[in-house]
Design a protein around this motif. Structure first.
Motif, PDB file in Angstrom:
ATOM      1  N   GLY A 228     -29.119  16.741 -17.559  1.00 40.46           N
ATOM      2  CA  GLY A 228     -29.083  17.898 -16.661  1.00 40.46           C
ATOM      3  C   GLY A 228     -29.866  17.693 -15.371  1.00 40.46           C
ATOM      4  O   GLY A 228     -30.273  18.649 -14.708  1.00 40.46           O
ATOM      5  N   VAL A 229     -30.072  16.423 -14.999  1.00 41.09           N
ATOM      6  CA  VAL A 229     -30.854  16.122 -13.783  1.00 41.09           C
ATOM      7  C   VAL A 229     -29.911  15.644 -12.674  1.00 41.09           C
ATOM      8  O   VAL A 229     -29.191  14.653 -12.830  1.00 41.09           O
ATOM      9  N   ILE A 230     -29.952  16.336 -11.552  1.00 39.37           N
ATOM     10  CA  ILE A 230     -29.175  15.939 -10.364  1.00 39.37           C
ATOM     11  C   ILE A 230     -29.879  14.758  -9.708  1.00 39.37           C
ATOM     12  O   ILE A 230     -31.117  14.722  -9.641  1.00 39.37           O
ATOM     13  N   VAL A 231     -29.092  13.792  -9.203  1.00 45.05           N
ATOM     14  CA  VAL A 231     -29.665  12.683  -8.429  1.00 45.05           C
ATOM     15  C   VAL A 231     -29.069  12.723  -7.021  1.00 45.05           C
ATOM     16  O   VAL A 231     -27.855  12.927  -6.862  1.00 45.05           O
ATOM     17  N   THR A 232     -29.926  12.557  -6.010  1.00 42.44           N
ATOM     18  CA  THR A 232     -29.457  12.515  -4.611  1.00 42.44           C
ATOM     19  C   THR A 232     -30.014  11.253  -3.938  1.00 42.44           C
ATOM     20  O   THR A 232     -30.955  10.636  -4.450  1.00 42.44           O
ATOM     21  N   ASN A 233     -29.430  10.895  -2.781  1.00 39.96           N
ATOM     22  CA  ASN A 233     -29.932   9.723  -2.038  1.00 39.96           C
ATOM     23  C   ASN A 233     -29.948  10.030  -0.536  1.00 39.96           C
ATOM     24  O   ASN A 233     -29.765  11.196  -0.137  1.00 39.96           O
ATOM     25  N   THR A 234     -30.174   8.999   0.294  1.00 41.25           N
ATOM     26  CA  THR A 234     -30.335   9.240   1.748  1.00 41.25           C
ATOM     27  C   THR A 234     -29.382   8.360   2.571  1.00 41.25           C
ATOM     28  O   THR A 234     -29.831   7.511   3.350  1.00 41.25           O
ATOM     29  N   PRO A 235     -28.077   8.552   2.420  1.00 38.85           N
ATOM     30  CA  PRO A 235     -27.130   7.711   3.167  1.00 38.85           C
ATOM     31  C   PRO A 235     -27.212   7.965   4.674  1.00 38.85           C
ATOM     32  O   PRO A 235     -27.546   9.065   5.099  1.00 38.85           O
ATOM     33  N   GLY A 236     -26.895   6.942   5.446  1.00 37.76           N
ATOM     34  CA  GLY A 236     -26.840   7.131   6.901  1.00 37.76           C
ATOM     35  C   GLY A 236     -28.184   6.923   7.566  1.00 37.76           C
ATOM     36  O   GLY A 236     -28.277   6.180   8.549  1.00 37.76           O
ATOM     37  N   ALA A 237     -29.222   7.537   7.041  1.00 38.09           N
ATOM     38  CA  ALA A 237     -30.548   7.416   7.674  1.00 38.09           C
ATOM     39  C   ALA A 237     -31.001   5.956   7.732  1.00 38.09           C
ATOM     40  O   ALA A 237     -31.784   5.571   8.604  1.00 38.09           O
ATOM     41  N   VAL A 238     -30.501   5.149   6.810  1.00 32.45           N
ATOM     42  CA  VAL A 238     -30.970   3.766   6.686  1.00 32.45           C
ATOM     43  C   VAL A 238     -30.088   2.757   7.420  1.00 32.45           C
ATOM     44  O   VAL A 238     -30.446   1.584   7.543  1.00 32.45           O
ATOM     45  N   THR A 239     -28.911   3.195   7.867  1.00 35.83           N
ATOM     46  CA  THR A 239     -27.847   2.249   8.241  1.00 35.83           C
ATOM     47  C   THR A 239     -28.227   1.301   9.388  1.00 35.83           C
ATOM     48  O   THR A 239     -28.141   0.070   9.248  1.00 35.83           O
ATOM     49  N   ASP A 240     -28.620   1.874  10.538  1.00 31.23           N
ATOM     50  CA  ASP A 240     -28.848   1.010  11.706  1.00 31.23           C
ATOM     51  C   ASP A 240     -30.029   0.064  11.490  1.00 31.23           C
ATOM     52  O   ASP A 240     -29.969  -1.119  11.850  1.00 31.23           O
ATOM     53  N   ALA A 241     -31.089   0.588  10.902  1.00 27.06           N
ATOM     54  CA  ALA A 241     -32.285  -0.254  10.713  1.00 27.06           C
ATOM     55  C   ALA A 241     -31.976  -1.426   9.776  1.00 27.06           C
ATOM     56  O   ALA A 241     -32.431  -2.557  10.012  1.00 27.06           O
ATOM     57  N   THR A 242     -31.185  -1.162   8.750  1.00 24.81           N
ATOM     58  CA  THR A 242     -30.882  -2.233   7.796  1.00 24.81           C
ATOM     59  C   THR A 242     -29.936  -3.258   8.438  1.00 24.81           C
ATOM     60  O   THR A 242     -30.073  -4.465   8.227  1.00 24.81           O
ATOM     61  N   ALA A 243     -28.998  -2.764   9.253  1.00 25.41           N
ATOM     62  CA  ALA A 243     -28.117  -3.692   9.989  1.00 25.41           C
ATOM     63  C   ALA A 243     -28.948  -4.540  10.953  1.00 25.41           C
ATOM     64  O   ALA A 243     -28.679  -5.737  11.136  1.00 25.41           O
ATOM     65  N   ASP A 244     -29.969  -3.937  11.552  1.00 20.62           N
ATOM     66  CA  ASP A 244     -30.835  -4.706  12.467  1.00 20.62           C
ATOM     67  C   ASP A 244     -31.550  -5.835  11.722  1.00 20.62           C
ATOM     68  O   ASP A 244     -31.714  -6.946  12.252  1.00 20.62           O
ATOM     69  N   ILE A 245     -31.977  -5.551  10.492  1.00 22.78           N
ATOM     70  CA  ILE A 245     -32.666  -6.604   9.724  1.00 22.78           C
ATOM     71  C   ILE A 245     -31.677  -7.705   9.336  1.00 22.78           C
ATOM     72  O   ILE A 245     -32.032  -8.888   9.304  1.00 22.78           O
ATOM     73  N   ALA A 246     -30.422  -7.330   9.071  1.00 22.95           N
ATOM     74  CA  ALA A 246     -29.408  -8.369   8.802  1.00 22.95           C
ATOM     75  C   ALA A 246     -29.260  -9.274  10.021  1.00 22.95           C
ATOM     76  O   ALA A 246     -29.186 -10.505   9.893  1.00 22.95           O
ATOM     77  N   MET A 247     -29.223  -8.664  11.222  1.00 25.40           N
ATOM     78  CA  MET A 247     -29.105  -9.471  12.438  1.00 25.40           C
ATOM     79  C   MET A 247     -30.345 -10.352  12.632  1.00 25.40           C
ATOM     80  O   MET A 247     -30.246 -11.503  13.053  1.00 25.40           O
ATOM     81  N   THR A 248     -31.513  -9.781  12.313  1.00 21.11           N
ATOM     82  CA  THR A 248     -32.759 -10.565  12.395  1.00 21.11           C
ATOM     83  C   THR A 248     -32.640 -11.806  11.516  1.00 21.11           C
ATOM     84  O   THR A 248     -32.981 -12.920  11.930  1.00 21.11           O
ATOM     85  N   LEU A 249     -32.128 -11.609  10.295  1.00 19.92           N
ATOM     86  CA  LEU A 249     -32.017 -12.731   9.359  1.00 19.92           C
ATOM     87  C   LEU A 249     -30.971 -13.745   9.823  1.00 19.92           C
ATOM     88  O   LEU A 249     -31.167 -14.960   9.686  1.00 19.92           O
ATOM     89  N   ILE A 250     -29.850 -13.246  10.365  1.00 17.89           N
ATOM     90  CA  ILE A 250     -28.829 -14.167  10.891  1.00 17.89           C
ATOM     91  C   ILE A 250     -29.439 -15.034  11.998  1.00 17.89           C
ATOM     92  O   ILE A 250     -29.341 -16.263  11.993  1.00 17.89           O
ATOM     93  N   LEU A 251     -30.097 -14.365  12.936  1.00 22.27           N
ATOM     94  CA  LEU A 251     -30.636 -15.094  14.091  1.00 22.27           C
ATOM     95  C   LEU A 251     -31.794 -16.013  13.691  1.00 22.27           C
ATOM     96  O   LEU A 251     -31.869 -17.165  14.128  1.00 22.27           O
ATOM     97  N   MET A 252     -32.683 -15.496  12.853  1.00 19.06           N
ATOM     98  CA  MET A 252     -33.821 -16.330  12.441  1.00 19.06           C
ATOM     99  C   MET A 252     -33.351 -17.563  11.676  1.00 19.06           C
ATOM    100  O   MET A 252     -33.888 -18.656  11.863  1.00 19.06           O
ATOM    101  N   SER A 253     -32.341 -17.363  10.807  1.00 16.01           N
ATOM    102  CA  SER A 253     -31.858 -18.497  10.009  1.00 16.01           C
ATOM    103  C   SER A 253     -31.178 -19.522  10.906  1.00 16.01           C
ATOM    104  O   SER A 253     -31.508 -20.708  10.866  1.00 16.01           O
ATOM    105  N   ALA A 254     -30.217 -19.035  11.699  1.00 20.03           N
ATOM    106  CA  ALA A 254     -29.413 -19.962  12.498  1.00 20.03           C
ATOM    107  C   ALA A 254     -30.266 -20.697  13.528  1.00 20.03           C
ATOM    108  O   ALA A 254     -30.050 -21.876  13.795  1.00 20.03           O
ATOM    109  N   ARG A 255     -31.238 -19.991  14.120  1.00 17.17           N
ATOM    110  CA  ARG A 255     -32.018 -20.579  15.210  1.00 17.17           C
ATOM    111  C   ARG A 255     -33.384 -21.086  14.764  1.00 17.17           C
ATOM    112  O   ARG A 255     -34.234 -21.395  15.575  1.00 17.17           O
TER     113      ARG A 255
END
Ligand SMILES: NC(=O)C1=CN([C@@H]2O[C@H](COP(=O)(O)OP(=O)(O)OC[C@H]3O[C@@H](n4cnc5c(N)ncnc54)[C@H](O)[C@@H]3O)[C@@H](O)[C@H]2O)C=CC1
Ligand SMILES: O=C(O)C(=O)CO
Length: 319
Positions: free
Chosen positions: A92-119
């Motif tokens: 009987g416990v509802i679970v909620t999350n926080t979609p959207g709020a995290v999207t851009d920052a997490t995509a930025d870290i993916a780009m950080t990892l792409i660039l750091m790895s490749a370069r």
């Protein structure tokens, strides 16, 4: 009067909003994950709880907890693979999350990892800090040029799309993706039939699927064997989507060029084998680590708590 439990120290803006909405709040000052006894106590003593990743609300926690006082677990984060949502629902416990709020920052870290790895940015930084840099020359520390390459995105949801947009608009990259369903996208991208088809063409394979039983170990030796030897593997999703031993093996024999990781199979344990490899960039789960992002996540979680405890439908219910 609702009693709520915030399981971690949170930004002041979030605490202020929580105090406006609830009279009886307890804020746990520790930063370590809750132990099983603490989770059971939380279910018994509070009307609403705000957990985070690391708090393993497994079926065992809900077992023997019939009709708990707690009516809502408002997770601070989009990923909720640490919560057994079916067991929560049965209790009987509802679970909620926080979609959207995290999207851009997490995509930025993916780009950080792409660039750091490749370069080779981490390697270069360590060289300079160690006082070993002998000066610029035309063949020093050559990496992979990122512009115009192909990115392969596994899990084309909110974060996957935000990464793809950055790759397409910012770096002129071709986008290939693997997803359960076809996506209608606002940028050019082709859908791969299989993970191995994606692996064969991508210069950067980026994992952005949710964690959980369905995706556990979905990436293993066969994917690394199908990747180009010159390609990089990036994971910003959840560590246990990947068989970490298979990734280490592929890196150790030079089967792939390198990896950029924000998440690990047994977090926060990062295997020594990964820590010693110069071609592996390792970050401490930094995806959403920016104050305004953590504020937005916290405010969403608090609004979910409030809605559920007021008898309204919480905006971000997942079970
Ligand atoms: N490193 C970090 O700090 C962060 C990591 N994350 C992780 O990123 C994950 C994704 O977040 P969002 O993009 O917001 O979720 P989302 O639900 O919008 O996207 C997930 C996508 O994966 C696809 N998918 C799910 N299972 C699949 C499967 N078995 N095979 C192929 N595709 C599959 C879904 O269809 C969807 O398109 C979160 O669940 C979380 O684990 C999220 C935020 C921060
Ligand atoms: O939101 C999530 O799922 C995270 O991993 C942390 O922000």
């Amino acid at each position: 009067m609702s009693r709520v439990y915030l399981t971690r120290p949170l930004p002041e803006t979030v605490l202020t909003r929580a105090r406006e909405l609830f009279e009886d709040i307890e804020v746990r000052e520790e930063t370590a994950p809750l132990k099983i006894g603490q989770m059971r106590a939380a279910l018994a003593l509070y009307d609403g709880v705000l957990p985070t990743l690391g708090d393993m609300f497994s079926a065992e926690v809900f077992r023997d907890t019939e009709n708990p006082r707690c009516k809502v677990l408002a997770n601070f984060g989009v990923g909720y693979n640490h919560i057994d949502v079916a067991a929560a629902k049965a209790a009987g416990v509802i679970v909620t999350n926080t979609p959207g709020a995290v999207t851009d920052a997490t995509a930025d870290i993916a780009m950080t990892l792409i660039l750091m790895s490749a370069r080779r940015a981490g390697e270069g930084e360590r060289l300079v800090r160690a006082g070993l840099w002998k000066g610029w020359h035309p063949t020093q520390m050559l990496g992979l040029h990122v512009t115009g390459k192909t990115v392969g995105i596994i899990g084309m949801g909110r974060i996957g799309q935000a990464i793809a947009r950055r790759c397409h608009h910012g770096f002129g990259m071709d986008v290939v993706y693997f997803n359960r369903s076809q996506k209608s996208l606002d940028f050019p991208a082709s859908r791969a039939e299989t993970l191995l088809d994606l692996a064969a063409v991508a210069d950067f394979v980026v994992v952005a699927v949710p964690g959980g039983t369905e995706t556990h170990h979905m990436i293993g030796a066969d994917l690394f064997s199908a990747m180009k030897r010159s390609a990089y593997f990036i994971n910003i999703a959840r560590g246990d989507v990947v068989k970490e031993v298979a990734l280490i093996a592929a890196l150790q024999v030079g089967r792939i060029a390198g990896a950029g990781l924000d998440v690990y199979e047994h977090e926060p344990k990062v295997p020594d084998a990964l820590r010693v490899m110069e071609n592996v960039t390792i970050l401490p789960h930094l995806g959403t680590a920016a104050l305004e992002v953590r504020e937005a996540m916290g405010l969403m979680a608090v609004e979910n708590l409030h809605a559920a405890l007021s008898g309204a439908e919480p905006p971000n219910r997942v079970n």
